[in-house]
Motif scaffolding. Sequence first.
Motif, PDB file in Angstrom:
ATOM      1  N   SER A  70      35.967  31.925  47.201  1.00 48.05           N
ATOM      2  CA  SER A  70      35.468  33.051  46.032  1.00 48.05           C
ATOM      3  C   SER A  70      35.384  34.136  46.362  1.00 48.05           C
ATOM      4  O   SER A  70      35.608  35.338  45.850  1.00 48.05           O
ATOM      5  CB  SER A  70      34.126  32.316  45.719  1.00 48.05           C
ATOM      6  OG  SER A  70      33.543  32.997  44.659  1.00 48.05           O
ATOM      7  N   GLY A  71      34.629  34.443  47.651  1.00 49.65           N
ATOM      8  CA  GLY A  71      34.507  35.729  48.167  1.00 49.65           C
ATOM      9  C   GLY A  71      35.814  36.635  48.366  1.00 49.65           C
ATOM     10  O   GLY A  71      36.034  37.821  47.890  1.00 49.65           O
ATOM     11  N   LEU A  72      37.125  35.904  48.876  1.00 49.95           N
ATOM     12  CA  LEU A  72      38.177  36.684  48.828  1.00 49.95           C
ATOM     13  C   LEU A  72      38.953  36.933  47.576  1.00 49.95           C
ATOM     14  O   LEU A  72      39.281  37.891  47.372  1.00 49.95           O
ATOM     15  CB  LEU A  72      39.140  35.556  49.952  1.00 49.95           C
ATOM     16  CG  LEU A  72      38.945  35.442  51.322  1.00 49.95           C
ATOM     17  CD1 LEU A  72      39.782  34.321  51.798  1.00 49.95           C
ATOM     18  CD2 LEU A  72      39.013  36.769  52.117  1.00 49.95           C
ATOM     19  N   PHE A  73      38.833  35.783  46.671  1.00 50.98           N
ATOM     20  CA  PHE A  73      39.223  36.018  45.265  1.00 50.98           C
ATOM     21  C   PHE A  73      38.620  37.097  44.689  1.00 50.98           C
ATOM     22  O   PHE A  73      39.374  38.052  43.978  1.00 50.98           O
ATOM     23  CB  PHE A  73      38.835  34.619  44.549  1.00 50.98           C
ATOM     24  CG  PHE A  73      39.572  34.615  43.203  1.00 50.98           C
ATOM     25  CD1 PHE A  73      40.974  34.085  43.239  1.00 50.98           C
ATOM     26  CD2 PHE A  73      39.115  35.002  42.098  1.00 50.98           C
ATOM     27  CE1 PHE A  73      41.699  34.017  41.911  1.00 50.98           C
ATOM     28  CE2 PHE A  73      39.769  34.836  40.868  1.00 50.98           C
ATOM     29  CZ  PHE A  73      40.984  34.329  40.919  1.00 50.98           C
ATOM     30  N   THR A  74      37.394  37.238  44.771  1.00 47.11           N
ATOM     31  CA  THR A  74      36.594  38.426  43.886  1.00 47.11           C
ATOM     32  C   THR A  74      36.942  39.655  44.619  1.00 47.11           C
ATOM     33  O   THR A  74      37.013  40.675  43.842  1.00 47.11           O
ATOM     34  CB  THR A  74      35.232  38.238  44.318  1.00 47.11           C
ATOM     35  OG1 THR A  74      34.694  36.990  43.611  1.00 47.11           O
ATOM     36  CG2 THR A  74      34.134  39.022  43.345  1.00 47.11           C
ATOM     37  N   THR A  75      37.055  39.822  45.953  1.00 41.34           N
ATOM     38  CA  THR A  75      37.477  41.065  46.804  1.00 41.34           C
ATOM     39  C   THR A  75      38.889  41.543  46.231  1.00 41.34           C
ATOM     40  O   THR A  75      38.879  42.603  45.731  1.00 41.34           O
ATOM     41  CB  THR A  75      37.632  40.775  48.240  1.00 41.34           C
ATOM     42  OG1 THR A  75      36.261  40.392  48.514  1.00 41.34           O
ATOM     43  CG2 THR A  75      37.911  42.084  48.966  1.00 41.34           C
ATOM     44  N   PHE A  76      39.653  40.534  45.943  1.00 40.10           N
ATOM     45  CA  PHE A  76      41.138  41.164  45.614  1.00 40.10           C
ATOM     46  C   PHE A  76      40.999  41.409  44.200  1.00 40.10           C
ATOM     47  O   PHE A  76      41.470  42.469  43.778  1.00 40.10           O
ATOM     48  CB  PHE A  76      41.986  39.735  45.547  1.00 40.10           C
ATOM     49  CG  PHE A  76      43.586  39.913  45.036  1.00 40.10           C
ATOM     50  CD1 PHE A  76      44.376  40.644  45.888  1.00 40.10           C
ATOM     51  CD2 PHE A  76      43.681  39.534  43.779  1.00 40.10           C
ATOM     52  CE1 PHE A  76      45.680  40.904  45.290  1.00 40.10           C
ATOM     53  CE2 PHE A  76      44.940  39.987  43.217  1.00 40.10           C
ATOM     54  CZ  PHE A  76      45.916  40.331  44.001  1.00 40.10           C
ATOM     55  N   ILE A  77      40.094  40.804  43.213  1.00 41.88           N
ATOM     56  CA  ILE A  77      39.904  41.192  41.763  1.00 41.88           C
ATOM     57  C   ILE A  77      39.369  42.449  41.735  1.00 41.88           C
ATOM     58  O   ILE A  77      39.906  43.503  40.861  1.00 41.88           O
ATOM     59  CB  ILE A  77      39.078  40.102  40.942  1.00 41.88           C
ATOM     60  CG1 ILE A  77      40.093  38.832  40.964  1.00 41.88           C
ATOM     61  CG2 ILE A  77      38.933  40.738  39.828  1.00 41.88           C
ATOM     62  CD1 ILE A  77      39.365  37.696  40.167  1.00 41.88           C
TER      63      ILE A  77
END
Length: 535
Positions: free
Chosen positions: A425-432
Amino acid sequence: MTDAAPPPPVVHPPLPVPRALAYMGASVMLALSQGLGQGFVSANIPQFAGDLGTTTTQASWLVAAYMIPRASLPLLLIKIRTQYGLPRFAELGIIAYVVVAFASVWISDFRSAVVVQTLSGAAAAPLSTLAFLYMLEPLPQHWKMRLGLPAAMAVMMSGPTLARVVSPALIGDGGLTGVHLTALGMAMVSLMLVFRLPLRPVPHQKVIQALDFVSFALIGFGFAGLTIGFVMGPIHSWTDAPWIGMLLAASAGSLAVAVALELNRAAPLLDIRWLVSPAMLHLTATLFLFRLILSEQSAGAPRMFQALGVAPAQMTGLFAVIVAASLLGGLACVAWMRPNRVPALHLTALLLIAAGAFMDAQATIDTRPQQMIVSQALIGFAGMLFLPPAMMAGLVQALARGPQYLLSFVIVFISTQPLGGVLGSGLFTTFINHRQAAHYATLTEQLAASDPATIQAIARAAAALTAAIPDAAARRAQAVQQVAQEASAQSWVMAYNDAYALTALIALAAASALVLHLLRDRLALRMAPKPDPNP
């Protein structure tokens, strides 16, 4: 794990059908209690912030506080269960959960909320194990892996999504009181079931050693640092808060010291050498990949609709469909899951996730939950086709090495699932966040005062405000603000589309790698020399 030989298995007579169904029902209640408790926190951060008088950034600490013990405590709890027995483990675990659920009803400030959420995560940690044990308890041996494993996992995975279905009705106009009372009621029902349906006792083993607590403290600190870093990092844009980098560095150092300690112990808490074997590394990478691409569902669609101003009550239908699809995936595993079908199930799951993510990547600013029902149902169904076969493969590998290796695998699996979810979730949110900033900068450049499209958009917005705002200057200012807000919403949608497309590409790449791996294995099998029939 110890050097002592494991005790011989105890063969119990089968339970009567009504009592067996009662044990399975208790498993469902325990799994839902744990899953809903976790989902109530992550799904209602804005409501927690409002009730506690804090910002949503501060309220996000509640997620980290809950997930830290969920990731680290299984390291020690399974040994405690092995040494002191299942009945005592179950009773003490559920009593602690009820006490913490009762305390959560009375939280009134942010500090007490963080403390209670930490205790709630710690008390919920045994519930995952108990849900598995109660589902497997009444089943004959040949059904434990085929029916018990996917059934327990389907209910546990559906819990956080189900929390998004029931939360709007529970909150209403009364704040979070209804949420806390629901969690308390389910905890009390679980308490009654655990005491009315005791687990069969198994032989005890002395497995706890003094150095286990040292290893647990080091690993627990490392997991806690990773959890806090990947929850708070995207919120603070990583580089805006130097303490996040220092915490992650300290976590890596703590885990490195724990590995060095465990490698030099005669009876380690975790068998590191086995865990870094090629087969286990492959399984760990597979599980992490699954958590990463499934973040599209947990951190993607809900937050995109939140950015578009969609109320939680308007998303309940979508999440109800996801829950139903996940349960259908569990039933599909019951029907089709076999050890020799694991690659086929994983390939099917990856293709379904890729298809669903590609469909989501076509979202626009006018997209609403109804338009994502099919794609999200595909992803929910695929998630349940992926995880139970992966866990079964790990259990088979562990049992092939010996019963004592089962402990290490169960510890790793139960610990890495919540930790992998936080990291994904952290990586996904960072990319967004990164893509949203880039798209917004591009859109802002295009909104020049001399741009004909911008002039027309402002004119349309101003015309629509004529009846509400008589003053022309005020009307134009409000129209300009609306166009800027639309540009911001558009940048969020474009960022999520990028993330959905990336998820589809990752799933397709994983599927291609799996196909190549299967072709290599088949080619190696055909080229292997056949044994001489007449030696």
